[in-house]
Motif scaffolding. Structure first.
Motif, PDB file in Angstrom:
ATOM      1  N   GLN A 149       0.854  -1.178   0.000  1.00 16.54           N
ATOM      2  CA  GLN A 149       0.000   0.000   0.000  1.00 16.54           C
ATOM      3  C   GLN A 149       0.890   1.227   0.000  1.00 16.54           C
ATOM      4  O   GLN A 149       1.878   1.288   0.734  1.00 16.54           O
ATOM      5  N   HIS A 150       0.527   2.204  -0.821  1.00 18.64           N
ATOM      6  CA  HIS A 150       1.299   3.436  -0.922  1.00 18.64           C
ATOM      7  C   HIS A 150       0.387   4.624  -0.687  1.00 18.64           C
ATOM      8  O   HIS A 150      -0.734   4.660  -1.188  1.00 18.64           O
ATOM      9  N   THR A 151       0.871   5.591   0.071  1.00 17.77           N
ATOM     10  CA  THR A 151       0.085   6.790   0.328  1.00 17.77           C
ATOM     11  C   THR A 151       0.239   7.755  -0.844  1.00 17.77           C
ATOM     12  O   THR A 151       1.230   7.689  -1.586  1.00 17.77           O
ATOM     13  N   PRO A 152      -0.715   8.666  -1.024  1.00 19.28           N
ATOM     14  CA  PRO A 152      -0.584   9.649  -2.102  1.00 19.28           C
ATOM     15  C   PRO A 152       0.719  10.449  -2.024  1.00 19.28           C
ATOM     16  O   PRO A 152       1.353  10.705  -3.040  1.00 19.28           O
ATOM     17  N   SER A 153       1.145  10.799  -0.809  1.00 13.07           N
ATOM     18  CA  SER A 153       2.387  11.585  -0.699  1.00 13.07           C
ATOM     19  C   SER A 153       3.608  10.776  -1.133  1.00 13.07           C
ATOM     20  O   SER A 153       4.546  11.331  -1.704  1.00 13.07           O
ATOM     21  N   GLU A 154       3.596   9.466  -0.905  1.00  6.69           N
ATOM     22  CA  GLU A 154       4.708   8.618  -1.366  1.00  6.69           C
ATOM     23  C   GLU A 154       4.800   8.587  -2.882  1.00  6.69           C
ATOM     24  O   GLU A 154       5.883   8.411  -3.440  1.00  6.69           O
ATOM     25  N   LEU A 155       3.669   8.774  -3.568  1.00  7.25           N
ATOM     26  CA  LEU A 155       3.647   8.773  -5.031  1.00  7.25           C
ATOM     27  C   LEU A 155       3.803  10.173  -5.619  1.00  7.25           C
ATOM     28  O   LEU A 155       3.846  10.331  -6.831  1.00  7.25           O
ATOM     29  N   TYR A 173       3.223   1.761 -13.115  1.00  8.00           N
ATOM     30  CA  TYR A 173       4.056   1.043 -12.156  1.00  8.00           C
ATOM     31  C   TYR A 173       4.853   0.022 -12.946  1.00  8.00           C
ATOM     32  O   TYR A 173       4.287  -0.816 -13.649  1.00  8.00           O
ATOM     33  N   GLY A 204       8.737  -1.926  -9.756  1.00  8.75           N
ATOM     34  CA  GLY A 204       8.838  -1.316  -8.442  1.00  8.75           C
ATOM     35  C   GLY A 204       8.855   0.205  -8.421  1.00  8.75           C
ATOM     36  O   GLY A 204       8.979   0.802  -7.359  1.00  8.75           O
ATOM     37  N   PHE A 228       6.913   3.836  -9.465  1.00 11.89           N
ATOM     38  CA  PHE A 228       5.694   4.514  -9.884  1.00 11.89           C
ATOM     39  C   PHE A 228       6.046   5.793 -10.634  1.00 11.89           C
ATOM     40  O   PHE A 228       6.893   6.563 -10.186  1.00 11.89           O
TER      41      PHE A 228
END
Length: 181
Positions: A1-7, A38, A41, A43
């Protein structure tokens, strides 16, 4: 799971509405004015790929990937990562679903301002609508109808061949289509 800020998307994050994975390690994700790739690994987020359109469907087959959006837009992903638009289906349509038949034909379905299923002719870059083949599949309050409700929103397409295409609507209808004469 990835948060919007991580992307790198920021907040509030746009709605994500479609995903397609052509092979392990690769995914395409679309939503409201956003397209995410993606691969291995990593994004990559693109806010410009479809302009101000909202992506509603992503589908791939035969080595191709198509993106369906609002405003009757269908784009084809090119090998270099760019997108080529196909002719516009209907400026008011939302392309909620796509399917590529074993016979090599791309179909797109949508709704609002009306429910419709279209067939793409690659040689002329044109879309033609399909008519309902089996009205008995459409039932409302116990009565059979001879068309899809004008308020219906097509949400899924699948078939066995170009003569047996089935669509489902968000209004809980199952519709059987055939090519327009």
């Amino acid at each position: 799971q990835h948060t919007p800020s991580e992307l790198g998307i920021g907040t509030p994050a746009p709605d994500l509405t479609a995903v397609y994975t052509p092979e392990p390690g690769t995914a395409y994700i679309g939503g409201d004015e956003i397209f995410i790739t993606y691969q291995d690994g990593v994004f990559t987020v693109d806010f410009d790929v479809v302009g101000a359109h909202r992506i509603r469907s992503i589908y791939g087959a035969a080595g191709k990937v198509w993106i369906g959006a609002e405003k009757g837009t269908v784009l084809e992903l090119q090998p270099d990562g760019s997108f080529s638009p196909l002719s516009t289906i209907n400026p008011g349509a939302k392309v909620n679903a796509m399917w590529y038949s074993p016979g090599g034909t791309l179909y797109a379905g949508g709704g609002q301002p009306f429910a419709m299923l279209w067939k793409y002719d690659e040689s002329t870059d044109n879309w033609d609508f399909l008519e309902v083949k089996s009205p008995s599949f459409i039932k409302e309050d116990g009565n059979y109808l001879n068309r899809v409700s004008g308020q219906a929103r097509l949400s899924g397409i699948w078939g066995t061949d170009d003569e047996n295409i089935f669509v489902v609507t968000k209004e809980k209808q199952v519709v059987h289509y055939a090519v327009h004469p």
